[in-house]
Design a protein around this motif. Structure first.
Motif, short mmCIF file in Angstrom:
data_model
loop_
_atom_site.label_atom_id
_atom_site.label_comp_id
_atom_site.label_asym_id
_atom_site.label_seq_id
_atom_site.Cartn_x
_atom_site.Cartn_y
_atom_site.Cartn_z
N SER A 215 0.64 -1.22 -0.11
CA SER A 215 -0.08 -0.25 0.13
C SER A 215 0.72 1.30 -0.20
O SER A 215 0.73 2.21 -0.68
CB SER A 215 -1.05 0.01 1.13
OG SER A 215 -1.86 -1.00 1.43
N VAL A 216 1.69 1.25 0.97
CA VAL A 216 2.65 2.58 1.08
C VAL A 216 3.56 2.84 -0.34
O VAL A 216 3.59 4.01 -0.88
CB VAL A 216 3.67 2.33 2.14
CG1 VAL A 216 4.84 3.52 1.87
CG2 VAL A 216 3.02 2.36 3.49
N LEU A 217 3.91 1.52 -1.10
CA LEU A 217 4.77 1.91 -2.36
C LEU A 217 3.63 2.42 -3.24
O LEU A 217 4.03 3.24 -4.37
CB LEU A 217 5.51 0.64 -2.62
CG LEU A 217 6.59 0.33 -1.74
CD1 LEU A 217 7.19 -0.91 -2.35
CD2 LEU A 217 7.59 1.42 -1.71
N ARG A 218 2.56 1.95 -3.52
CA ARG A 218 1.74 2.55 -4.42
C ARG A 218 1.30 4.04 -4.06
O ARG A 218 1.17 4.66 -5.09
CB ARG A 218 0.28 1.43 -4.28
CG ARG A 218 -0.74 1.70 -5.17
CD ARG A 218 -2.03 1.01 -5.22
NE ARG A 218 -2.70 1.15 -4.03
CZ ARG A 218 -3.00 0.56 -3.09
NH1 ARG A 218 -2.23 -0.78 -2.85
NH2 ARG A 218 -3.70 0.83 -2.14
N PHE A 219 1.00 4.33 -2.85
CA PHE A 219 0.80 5.73 -2.58
C PHE A 219 1.81 6.39 -2.81
O PHE A 219 1.56 7.63 -3.32
CB PHE A 219 0.37 5.70 -1.09
CG PHE A 219 -1.05 5.08 -0.63
CD1 PHE A 219 -2.18 4.78 -1.44
CD2 PHE A 219 -1.02 4.46 0.72
CE1 PHE A 219 -3.10 4.08 -1.10
CE2 PHE A 219 -2.22 3.71 1.17
CZ PHE A 219 -3.33 3.68 0.14
N ALA A 220 3.00 5.90 -2.85
CA ALA A 220 4.18 6.80 -2.69
C ALA A 220 4.46 7.14 -4.37
O ALA A 220 4.62 8.28 -4.92
CB ALA A 220 5.72 6.21 -2.61
N ARG A 221 3.95 6.14 -5.19
CA ARG A 221 4.25 6.38 -6.72
C ARG A 221 2.97 7.22 -7.21
O ARG A 221 3.29 8.13 -8.10
CB ARG A 221 3.95 5.03 -7.42
CG ARG A 221 5.46 4.09 -7.07
CD ARG A 221 5.31 2.90 -8.02
NE ARG A 221 6.36 2.12 -8.06
CZ ARG A 221 6.81 0.86 -7.27
NH1 ARG A 221 5.80 0.49 -6.66
NH2 ARG A 221 7.89 0.30 -7.14
N GLU A 226 9.71 8.84 -6.40
CA GLU A 226 10.64 7.67 -6.81
C GLU A 226 10.73 6.64 -5.97
O GLU A 226 11.27 7.01 -4.80
CB GLU A 226 11.93 8.55 -7.45
CG GLU A 226 12.75 7.52 -8.33
CD GLU A 226 13.81 8.08 -8.85
OE1 GLU A 226 14.66 7.43 -9.56
OE2 GLU A 226 14.22 9.03 -8.57
N VAL A 227 10.57 5.49 -6.58
CA VAL A 227 10.63 4.27 -5.61
C VAL A 227 11.76 3.46 -6.67
O VAL A 227 11.47 3.11 -7.82
CB VAL A 227 9.34 3.40 -5.52
CG1 VAL A 227 9.87 2.14 -4.99
CG2 VAL A 227 8.64 4.45 -4.76
N GLU A 228 12.80 2.91 -5.89
CA GLU A 228 13.63 1.85 -6.39
C GLU A 228 13.72 0.75 -5.51
O GLU A 228 14.15 0.72 -4.24
CB GLU A 228 15.05 2.49 -6.50
CG GLU A 228 16.18 1.50 -7.32
CD GLU A 228 17.57 2.39 -7.47
OE1 GLU A 228 18.30 1.48 -7.97
OE2 GLU A 228 17.74 3.35 -6.78
N GLU A 229 13.46 -0.49 -6.06
CA GLU A 229 13.26 -1.71 -5.44
C GLU A 229 14.79 -2.51 -5.57
O GLU A 229 14.85 -3.10 -6.65
CB GLU A 229 12.14 -2.59 -5.76
CG GLU A 229 10.80 -2.14 -5.35
CD GLU A 229 9.54 -2.91 -5.76
OE1 GLU A 229 9.35 -3.97 -5.17
OE2 GLU A 229 8.71 -2.43 -6.35
N ARG A 230 15.65 -2.38 -4.55
CA ARG A 230 16.89 -3.16 -4.75
C ARG A 230 17.54 -3.35 -3.45
O ARG A 230 17.00 -2.76 -2.32
CB ARG A 230 17.91 -2.38 -5.69
CG ARG A 230 18.06 -1.06 -5.18
CD ARG A 230 19.23 -0.36 -5.86
NE ARG A 230 19.77 1.10 -5.39
CZ ARG A 230 20.25 1.20 -4.18
NH1 ARG A 230 20.85 0.51 -3.54
NH2 ARG A 230 20.62 2.66 -3.91
N ASN A 231 18.61 -4.13 -3.52
CA ASN A 231 19.34 -4.08 -2.27
C ASN A 231 19.89 -3.24 -1.96
O ASN A 231 20.60 -2.42 -2.59
CB ASN A 231 20.17 -5.46 -2.37
CG ASN A 231 19.64 -7.08 -2.48
OD1 ASN A 231 18.35 -6.88 -2.39
ND2 ASN A 231 20.33 -7.72 -2.67
#
Length: 288
Positions: A215-221, A226-231
């Motif tokens: 939910s948080v990542l959806r709201f952020a976008r 900007e969202v980056e999914e990585r280690n």
């Protein structure tokens, strides 16, 4: 002290009358899964997401779901009602049950009656948390859990030990490290912010697929963040502008210190605070 009403295998009973067999595999072998759904203003937050993940966890362990989603929703609502929960949580646990004497080998799931338990926890001030206003401190610890962390099992001994390690170190929680990279917190997903970019580990078997995370990542976008999914490494985290965690019980919680290193100005960051506001506002709109 007022006794809570809890739900055990189809019955609503006072908590002091709740009984589960000593041969239950949840007790003997941690053979079970769980979910925690938050309650705000007497309504359930992200219930549908928790129900979907519950089924996913049960399927992964070859366990039969003893209750339909519709009936599960009714149980949640009834427990909220009878226990007069305005702010708090509902804990749900389903185990493989007690199919017989202790044995590593379990019988055909279709012939095994699972155990299902639900209970409430009143948490006044859950939304307006003092911790969220000042931020929390975390330490880093080695991640030595099993490899299927995406299944929300009741195997919580090491996360519990991690929280105790943090407490002894004068911190609030711990982030776990594997092969040099942060996996997640003891009971939450972990994030850092560099510039205006939110960085968090991508979904895999290595971390829990957080419902609040989604939910948080959806709201952020949606908010053009900007969202980056990585280690990311713990050293990278210490050099971040800010950090935060997400979970059903903390929503979005700012992190202000990692291993004794203050982040930014040592106070909750702008991104984390804004995401918490958005999450609470939007989740309450959709609460049921």
């Amino acid at each position: 002290m007022t006794l809570r009403t809890v739900y055990v295998n189809g019955e609503y009973v006072p908590e002091n009358e709740a009984r589960v067999s000593i041969f239950d595999r949840g007790f003997l072998m941690a053979d079970g899964v769980y979910e925690v759904t938050s309650v705000l203003d007497g309504k359930l937050i992200d219930f549908d997401g928790h129900a979907v993940r519950l089924q996913r966890s049960l399927d992964a362990l070859d366990m039969v779901n003893p209750i339909s989603t519709e009936d599960l929703l009714e149980v949640h609502r009834e427990l909220v009602r009878v226990n007069e929960v305005e702010e708090g949580m509902i804990y749900l646990q389903i185990t493989r049950g007690a199919p017989g004497d202790r044995d590593f080998v379990f019988p055909d799931p279709e012939t095994t009656e699972p155990t299902i338990v639900l209970f409430t926890q009143n948490k006044p001030g859950l939304a307006d948390s003092p911790a969220a206003r000042k931020g929390i401190k975390v330490i880093s610890i080695e991640d030595i859990r099993w490899g299927r962390r995406d299944i929300k099992t009741v195997q919580l001994l090491y996360p519990s030990m991690g929280k105790m390690m943090a407490k002894k170190a004068g911190a609030d929680d711990a982030w776990m490290i594997e092969d040099g990279y942060v996996t997640e917190g003891t009971s939450n997903n972990a994030y850092i912010v560099k510039g205006s970019k939110i960085i968090t580990r991508a979904l895999s078997n290595d971390i829990l697929h957080g419902i609040t995370r989604a939910s948080v990542l959806r709201f952020a976008r949606e908010a053009q963040m900007e969202v980056e999914e990585r280690n990311f490494t713990i050293d990278e985290a210490k050099e971040a502008d800010e950090a935060f965690i997400t979970s059903a019980s903390t929503f979005v919680m700012p992190v202000v210190e990692i291993d004794g290193v203050a982040l930014g100005d040592g106070v909750p960051g702008r991104v984390a605070q804004r995401l918490r506001e958005i999450y609470l506002e939007e989740s309450l709109k959709k609460a049921i």
